[in-house]
Design an enzyme around this catalytic site. Structure first.
Site, short mmCIF file in Angstrom:
data_model
loop_
_atom_site.label_atom_id
_atom_site.label_comp_id
_atom_site.label_asym_id
_atom_site.label_seq_id
_atom_site.Cartn_x
_atom_site.Cartn_y
_atom_site.Cartn_z
N ASN A 45 44.53 98.25 135.14
CA ASN A 45 43.21 98.62 134.93
C ASN A 45 43.64 99.44 133.18
O ASN A 45 42.10 100.20 132.89
CB ASN A 45 42.81 100.22 135.37
CG ASN A 45 43.83 101.11 135.22
OD1 ASN A 45 44.35 101.07 135.13
ND2 ASN A 45 43.21 102.43 136.09
N LYS A 202 30.24 107.06 93.04
CA LYS A 202 29.88 105.97 93.89
C LYS A 202 29.02 106.66 94.59
O LYS A 202 29.63 107.77 94.86
CB LYS A 202 31.49 105.14 94.11
CG LYS A 202 32.06 105.72 95.25
CD LYS A 202 33.66 105.05 96.02
CE LYS A 202 33.70 105.56 97.06
NZ LYS A 202 34.88 104.75 97.44
N ASP A 230 44.29 104.61 96.18
CA ASP A 230 43.73 105.11 96.60
C ASP A 230 44.82 105.48 97.54
O ASP A 230 46.02 105.24 97.79
CB ASP A 230 43.06 104.22 96.90
CG ASP A 230 41.41 104.85 97.63
OD1 ASP A 230 41.30 106.36 98.07
OD2 ASP A 230 40.28 104.38 97.95
N ASP A 234 41.17 99.62 103.83
CA ASP A 234 40.56 99.45 104.73
C ASP A 234 40.32 98.14 105.05
O ASP A 234 40.53 96.71 104.92
CB ASP A 234 40.16 100.58 105.81
CG ASP A 234 39.63 100.44 106.99
OD1 ASP A 234 39.92 98.98 107.93
OD2 ASP A 234 38.92 100.88 107.83
N GLY A 237 36.06 96.42 100.77
CA GLY A 237 34.86 96.56 100.49
C GLY A 237 34.28 97.84 99.00
O GLY A 237 34.74 97.25 97.48
#
Length: 326
Positions: A45, A202, A230, A234, A237
């Site tokens: 499970n 931004k 940074d 991820d 974009g």
């Protein structure tokens, strides 16, 4: 040899979750030990089971886990392993999470939102962790979420050494991808010998994850090479939009330096097809063959993690690894 002995006092053991055993092996090699083997299985499970195969009674145990996709499975495995160590009478348990899970959910933007980064800290504490170790937390305030010592490590010296060696002769401008990273950009500029700063203004959608709009650049970048920094990449974009804005406003080149290469979804294609000349990350997370591309450089974080683990084990100073930076 599966443990490191301090005569008459204590012993160190390293254990690894199943997400990224190669990193654990590299860390173990850097400090001259081996990873304590575990038995792991999954029930029909989906429930997980994991236990150390050797006695850990009275040890200083370090649990290394890379919280990569599927992040919830690896997080649960970490918690179960910590619980097993607590019930096996480990003297002290340190969770080594190079990439701290749910770090982006560190505050409430609107009502009825969770602060999931705090929840993760509470889960580790409840499971039995005495200490946390992470690299480049998304925000420093996360250190205060855990009721115990937190060793916040920095990848900047490692990344900056590479950038300095390869791009040190360029007319380099350090660029923050948003206003929230300006302080980090200032540290980068100092590390690289007093470089100029710029940042991208931004807006980010509060309703759609990973959705940003890069508006304008504040700072002098025309005719210069931009180092865009940074903590994580991820979907890529945000970072690629920022890079395009830099090119549009006169930058001659853009290099990206980030700690955590998550590379979800279309990230690899976006970076590969962009005008960015190089993307430099560390191996806090596994980067599979399908995520790699010609412009990508991956630096090993294992020696830093190994040094930090030794300092903690020997009751030394982790801060001394970063010349007092905290």
């Amino acid at each position: 040899m599966s443990n490191l002995q301090v005569v008459g006092r204590k012993s160190l053991v390293l254990l690894s979750g199943g997400a990224y055993p190669e990193l654990a092996d590299e860390i173990a090699s850097s400090i001259g030990v081996s990873v304590t083997p575990t038995t792991r299985r999954e029930f029909a499970n989906g429930e997980l089971f994991i236990r150390p195969n050797e006695s850990v009674r009275g040890t200083d145990a370090f649990v290394i886990q890379a919280h990569t996709t599927p992040i919830n499975d690896w997080l649960m495995e970490s918690l179960i392993l910590v619980d097993a160590l607590k019930r096996a009478s480990a003297k002290r348990i340190t969770v080594v999470a190079p990439f701290y899970p749910y770090a982006r959910q560190d505050k409430k933007h609107r009502g009825r939102e969770p602060i999931s980064a705090r929840l993760i800290a509470d889960l580790f504490k409840t499971a039995g962790a005495d200490r946390l170790m992470a690299v480049d937390l998304h925000t420093a305030q996360i250190q205060g979420f855990f009721d115990g010592p937190v060793d916040h490590l920095f990848a900047m010296p490692l990344l900056a050494d590479y950038v300095r060696e390869k791009y040190g002769k360029e007319d380099l401008v350090v660029v923050s991808p948003d206003t929230g990273r300006v302080r980090t950009a200032e540290q980068w500029a100092d590390e690289l010998g007093g470089r100029d700063l710029a940042f991208v203004h931004k807006t980010r959608s509060i309703d759609v994850a990973n959705e940003v709009v890069a508006n304008r650049v504040v700072g002098e970048i025309e005719g210069r090479c931009c180092l865009l920094i940074d903590d994580m990449i991820d979907t890529a974009g945000s970072i690629t939009k920022a890079a395009e804005l830099l090119f549009d406003q006169g930058a001659t080149d853009v290099v990206i330096a980030a700690t955590h290469g998550i590379f979800s979804g279309e990230a690899t294609d976006r970076l590969k097809n962009s005008r960015i000349s190089e993307v430099v990350v560390t191996n806090t997370l596994p980067i599979g063959p399908e995520q790699r591309f010609d412009k990508l450089t991956v630096l090993s974080i294992a020696p830093l993690l190994g040094q930090a683990i030794k300092e903690v084990f020997e009751d030394g100073s982790v801060t001394s690894l970063f010349h007092g930076r905290s």
